[in-house]
Structures are given as C-alpha cells and as structure tokens.
Design an enzyme around this catalytic site. Structure first.
Site, PDB file in Angstrom:
ATOM      1  CG  HIS A  98      -1.972   1.169   1.224  1.00  0.00           C
ATOM      2  ND1 HIS A  98      -3.034   0.888   0.485  1.00  0.00           N
ATOM      3  CD2 HIS A  98      -1.992   2.311   1.533  1.00  0.00           C
ATOM      4  CE1 HIS A  98      -3.846   1.992   0.383  1.00  0.00           C
ATOM      5  NE2 HIS A  98      -3.025   2.669   1.114  1.00  0.00           N
ATOM      6  CD  GLU A 123      -7.617  -9.470  -7.508  1.00  0.00           C
ATOM      7  OE1 GLU A 123      -6.511  -8.682  -7.359  1.00  0.00           O
ATOM      8  OE2 GLU A 123      -8.710  -9.076  -6.971  1.00  0.00           O
ATOM      9  CG  ASP A 132      -4.101  -9.909  -4.922  1.00  0.00           C
ATOM     10  OD1 ASP A 132      -3.264  -9.932  -3.620  1.00  0.00           O
ATOM     11  OD2 ASP A 132      -4.775  -8.776  -4.866  1.00  0.00           O
ATOM     12  CB  CYS A 153      -6.078  -2.753 -13.265  1.00  0.00           C
ATOM     13  SG  CYS A 153      -6.594  -4.053 -12.191  1.00  0.00           S
TER      14      CYS A 153
HETATM   15  C1  PEP Z   1      -3.863  -6.605  -8.148  1.00  0.00           C
HETATM   16  O1  PEP Z   1      -3.901  -7.395  -7.109  1.00  0.00           O
HETATM   17  O2  PEP Z   1      -3.093  -6.622  -9.223  1.00  0.00           O
HETATM   18  C2  PEP Z   1      -4.599  -5.442  -8.028  1.00  0.00           C
HETATM   19  C3  PEP Z   1      -4.652  -4.284  -9.274  1.00  0.00           C
HETATM   20  O3  PEP Z   1      -5.100  -5.014  -6.782  1.00  0.00           O
HETATM   21  P1  PEP Z   1      -4.581  -4.623  -5.722  1.00  0.00           P
HETATM   22  O4  PEP Z   1      -3.144  -4.263  -5.764  1.00  0.00           O
HETATM   23  O5  PEP Z   1      -5.343  -3.361  -5.031  1.00  0.00           O
HETATM   24  O6  PEP Z   1      -4.819  -5.825  -4.616  1.00  0.00           O
HETATM   25 MG    MG Z   2      -5.580  -7.387  -5.936  1.00  0.00          MG
END
Ligand code: PEP
Ligand code: MG
Length: 594
Positions: free
Chosen positions: A195, A437, A461, A508
């Site tokens: 994060h 994911e 993920d 993404c």
């Molecule tokens: C991911 O898991 O690639 C994703 C874009 O979601 P987050 O990073 O918010 O888990």
């Molecule tokens: Mg994710």
C-alpha cells in the site's frame, strides 16, 4: 557534506524519482537497544518513559482482548496471563527499581528484569510453569516495542520538508500525513505492490521500501539521498556523490518532462493497433493527475480509501459523492469502480476485521462483501447511482469462481430493482467486470467470461497466489517474478478465454505499468493497460516503438523460455538491441534496475 560516514542501502524501488533531504525517523524496528548509563537528571524522565511504555503495552493487550471475537474467546486467558505478567512487580516494579538504582536506560533495565523473571520460571520443575518463561519474553518484547519502536512523532503534524524513515507505514499512517511536506518514503518493510508503494506512486513521492534495517541505520536529521528509481538510499553522502546525484536528479526531471509532452497522444503501434492506457487511482483528486499524465480513463478505482480514512462507515451519500466526482471529472471517459477490497494487506479503520492467521487467504475482498451484505449493498447502490453521471463500470475483486460471481451479480440485480422501484436514475446496462487475480479464476476463465462484460488481470495478487509469494514480505521480494513463465502462460490463457467469448481483457496490476513488460503484454493480446499515472507516459512511448506484429512475435518467443531470468534476459536483448535510444533512458525506471 557530513562528518558521518556515507552509507549505501539497497531496497525495492517502489516509486521513481530522486530526492535529497533531511531524514525524519518516525518509527523503528523493535530491536534490543544497547546499554546507556544515565546522567542523574535523566533518571526520572527515563522512569516516566518506562511507565508510558508499560501503559501502552497494557492498552494494546486490552484492545486485543476486546477484539478477540467470539470464536477465539476461549483464548482470552492467554492475554489475561500476559496482562498479569505486565502488572507483576517482577517486570514493572523491578524495571523501575533497576533504572533508579543502577542509573541505566529503560531498555537495559527491562532486559535485566526480564532475565530475572525468566530464570524464576525456568528453574521450576513443572513443565507448564517452566514454559511461562516464553510469556515473559513476549510481554517484555511488547514493552520494548513501545520503548524503541515509536518516536512519538505526530504524522499529521509534520510541517517541514523531510524524508520519512519508518519501520513500516500502515495505510492509516500514510493517509494521516500531509504529503505536500513529504519528499520521500524510506521503510524497512514493504514491497513494490504494498500500500505504501501505491500511495507513494499516486502522489509522485519517490520511495524505497524493503530496506530491512534503514530505521536503525538512519537518524533523524541525517542527510540522505533517496533514489526511488534504482531502489537505493545513500546516507550522509560525500560531496562527489551529492554532486552526481544533483545531476541525475536534473536529468530525471528533464526526461520526465520530455515524455510528458507526448503523453496525450494515443497509443498506436506502428501498424496502427490501438491500445487503451488508463490510470489506477484511490482518490477522486487523482483524476486531474491521471489526465495530465495521459490517462484515457480509470482502469482501476480502488475504493478502500473512504473506509481507511475515517472511523465510521461511509454512507451511501458519501460514496455517491465520491464516485460521482470521479465520473464527472473524467468527462465521458470510462472508470472501473472496484467494490471494496478490504482484508489481506489492506485494513480499514471503519471496518472490524477479525484477526486471522492467513489474512491473504482469509475473509477479504468479495468474500467479505458477500458476508457483510449491508456494506456491499450500500456500495453497489452508490456505484449504480454514479453511473447516471458518466461511463461507470463495476468491477468485483478476487473472484475465485462462477458461483461467487453469480452471487455478486444477484446482489447487483436486487439493488438495481430497488433503485428502479425508488425512481433513482442509473445506467441499467452498466458493465460488470471482474478482476482475475486468483489462479482458480484463470483455470475457469472461459466459464467466468460467460457472465462478465470484461476481465481485468490483477497481477499483484495473481503473482502472490500463483507463485506463493507474499506480496508484502521483503524476504521473498526477489522471488516475486512477473516474468515467471507460469504468470505469462496464465495471462495468455485469460486473454484467449476472454477473446473467445468476445469480451475485452485488461490488466491493472503493477506489471502493466512496467515499461519493459508492456510490449510483451500488448503482444500477449491485452486490450488495455491500467497503471499508476506516473508510469503512463513512458509505457505509451515504448509501445509506439514497433508494430503489433513485432510485439506478438516478442510474446511468442518469451513464452518459449523456462525461467523468469531467461525471459528477462531475452527481453533486455530484444528491446535493448532494437530500441536502445529510447529504452536507455537517462534515468532508469524502477522495474528496469536490479
Ligand atoms: C492486483 O492485485 O493486481 C490489483 C490491481 O489489486 P490490488 O493491488 O489493489 O490488490
Ligand atoms: Mg488485488
């Protein structure tokens, strides 16, 4: 520059750019602090510091007891035992006595008191009582954490330009700071998709994470260089290094301006294939930055922020205001609003999460929403209502199979009916996408495609779950390999399944924003990429360098290798040989180093 010895530390370049400034250490890793004799006038203050640490540890334990939840209520006695040890004179009274009588620092006194208490238990014959020595150690560790770990600095009150140095930063801590004052982030913990990394990128703050011991190696006031592109921190640099880095910093800024000038052009390959490039955002305020950097829409709107930044649950009106602002600011460009992805590595202050042994495999994301139906409905209502104001789509995270998707869709249908009955405007044809994911979703992508309007691959993920590498664990960060053949095959499989069913496939995860991987992703057939806004200009620039046919050839060849290292070498050779000028940017971006 400084009398102290220069020191170079290497970690994970989590947000690009170079800054040079003073460090402010806001928290440290809990380690044993060396012996320090006290001056007579320091003794009272040290005792008060010790008492504060005891109180803070007691507060933590009481809080943990309250939060145990009914299924763990039977284990409350363990916390009670710890509270008992904490309050016992063997630790509290004895610690104070030692500080006063021997004139030593609280950490050292605590260590002595701990050793004495442990020896009492260790000398008992009874196995059970003997094993209590471990509890003494645990409790002492908790107190030590408060003695050593917390500088007491109010993050919200930072009002000077500093580089924040911390053991770790929680989402709540990052959101407390006024990032206008923060030149850079440097932490012991964290990886490229944590994060802190995502927040740092969103705010264009250079960051190096996963440095393991930086909170111990750097002192507040030290002069440091943070090279977020190379994943390097230089403490107390000498004149020559400083000079070099000032040049590098200037070159980086020039380069960034140069590619920014072309960021608004569409991404067409030389043979005319168009790829949509969007931004990942967390706040409505980021739409402006995203557009400046050339985003054609928002491929991922992470909605956790409203749940993280306040103590109470956001209301439908609050959510609607937020989603509507994003839709309107995008002025007809699309936004994929992801339903709440809480749990795992993402915590919220307004949502109660039970402690779990494996939170990444626990009650997170869509699983949490399907359980907390009120929260889910409120969010779906707000997303649907926002769809009356722009090109809004909904996206479900962490879908693991068709059953879960159908369940989520059923909620959506019910909410649509409710809104229609209430005469609330919304787009009845709002597109429904899912994030791919979880490896099981890859395996059944053909089945999922029958019930979704689009896919978006979340590599952060997907890599974590398929390679069994904790995305926030710095000890295995080197094994977190986006170019692993398993990952590439999964991407291909998802693209093929989506296209066979006639739906677009996006990505993404952070991999999409890696300028070196982007040509490969286009070659694998992805229809759009969404990334942190700062990465957009560079990715667009690189994708324009060749034809879609060439990028497909590159992907085909890349799929032929057995290891991530081989794929990586191949990509370096191919891209380096043919596009050395553009790719040999004066300052490398994070994924292109190390
Ligand atoms: C991911 O898991 O690639 C994703 C874009 O979601 P987050 O990073 O918010 O888990
Ligand atoms: Mg994710």
């Amino acid at each position: 520059m400084n009398a102290a010895q220069p020191k170079t530390l290497r970690g994970v370049g989590a947000s690009p750019g170079i800054v040079i400034g003073r460090a402010l250490v806001v928290s440290q890793s809990p380690v044993r602090v060396p012996y320090r004799p006290l001056a007579a006038e320091e003794v009272e203050r040290e005792m008060a510091r010790f008492r504060r640490a005891l109180d803070a540890a007691r507060e933590d334990l009481n809080k943990a007891k309250v939060e145990l939840g009914p299924e763990l209520a039977d284990y409350a006695y363990i916390i009670e035992a710890h509270l008992g040890i904490l309050g016992d004179k063997m630790i509290s009274q004895r610690g104070e006595e030692l500080i006063r009588s021997q004139g030593i620092n609280a950490e050292w006194a605590l260590g002595l008191a701990e050793a004495e208490a442990k020896s009492v238990f260790e000398n008992v014959k009874d196995d059970y009582i003997r094993s209590r020595a471990a509890d003494v150690e645990y409790v002492a560790g908790q107190v030590l954490k408060h003695l050593a770990g917390n500088s007491g600095i109010e993050l919200a009150a930072i009002r000077e330009k500093v580089v924040v140095v911390a053991h770790d930063l929680s989402p709540a801590e990052t959101t407390q700071m006024d990032l206008g004052w923060i030149m850079g982030f440097v932490t012991d913990m964290g990886g490229p998709t944590s994060h802190t990394a995502i927040m740092a990128q969103a705010k264009a703050v250079p960051a190096v994470l996963g440095l393991e011991r930086v909170s111990q190696e750097v002192k507040s006031g030290d002069f440091i260089i943070v090279d977020g592109s190379a994943g390097m921190v230089i403490v107390n640099p000498d004149e020559e290094t400083l000079h070099d880095y000032r040049d590098k910093q200037e070159a980086y800024e020039l380069y960034a301006q140069e590619i920014l000038a072309q960021a608004h052009l569409p991404t067409n390959t030389t043979d005319g294939r168009r790829l949509e490039v969007g931004a990942n955002i967390e706040l409505a305020e980021e739409v402006a930055t995203a557009l400046t950097y050339g985003a054609e829409g928002v491929g991922l709107f992470r909605t956790e922020f409203l749940y993280v930044s306040q103590k109470t649950m956001p209301t439908e009106q609050e959510l609607l205001a937020n989603f509507k602002a994003v839709a309107q600011r995008l002025d007809g460009r699309p936004v994929n609003i992801r339903t709440l992805d809480i749990g795992g590595d993402k915590f919220a202050s307004s949502v109660e999460l039970a402690p779990e042994i494996n939170p990444a495999l626990g009650l997170r994301a869509i699983r949490y929403c399907l359980k907390e139906q009120g929260l889910f409905r409120t969010q779906l209502r707000a997303i649907l209502r926002a769809s009356a104001y722009g090109k809004v789509r909904v996206m479900f995270p962490l879908i693991s199979g068709v059953g879960e998707l159908l369940q989520a869709r059923k909620f959506l249908d019910q909410v649509k009916q409710e809104l229609a009955d209430q005469g609330q405007p919304f787009d009845p044809k709002m597109k429904v996408g899912i994030m791919i994911e979880v490896p099981s979703a890859v395996a059944v992508a053909d089945l999922l495609a029958q019930h979704a309007d689009f896919f978006s691959i979340g590599t952060n993920d997907l890599i974590q779950y398929s390679l069994a590498i904790d995305r926030v664990n710095e000890y295995v960060a080197h094994l977190y390999q986006p170019l692993h053949p398993a990952v590439l095959r999964m991407i291909r499989q998802v693209v093929d399944a989506g296209h066979a069913a006639g739906i677009p496939v996006a990505m993404c995860g952070e991999m999409a924003g890696d300028a070196r991987s982007a040509p490969l992703l286009l070659g694998l057939g992805l229809d759009s990429l969404s990334m942190n806004p700062l990465a957009i200009p560079r990715v667009k620039q690189v994708l324009r360098l060749a034809s879609a046919r060439e990028w497909s050839g590159l992907a085909r060849n890349a799929l032929g290798f057995a290891t991530a290292a081989e794929v990586s070498r191949f990509m370096d050779q191919e891209l380096g040989a043919r596009f050395s000028e553009v790719l040999a940017a004066r300052v490398p971006l994070p994924a292109e180093t190390g």
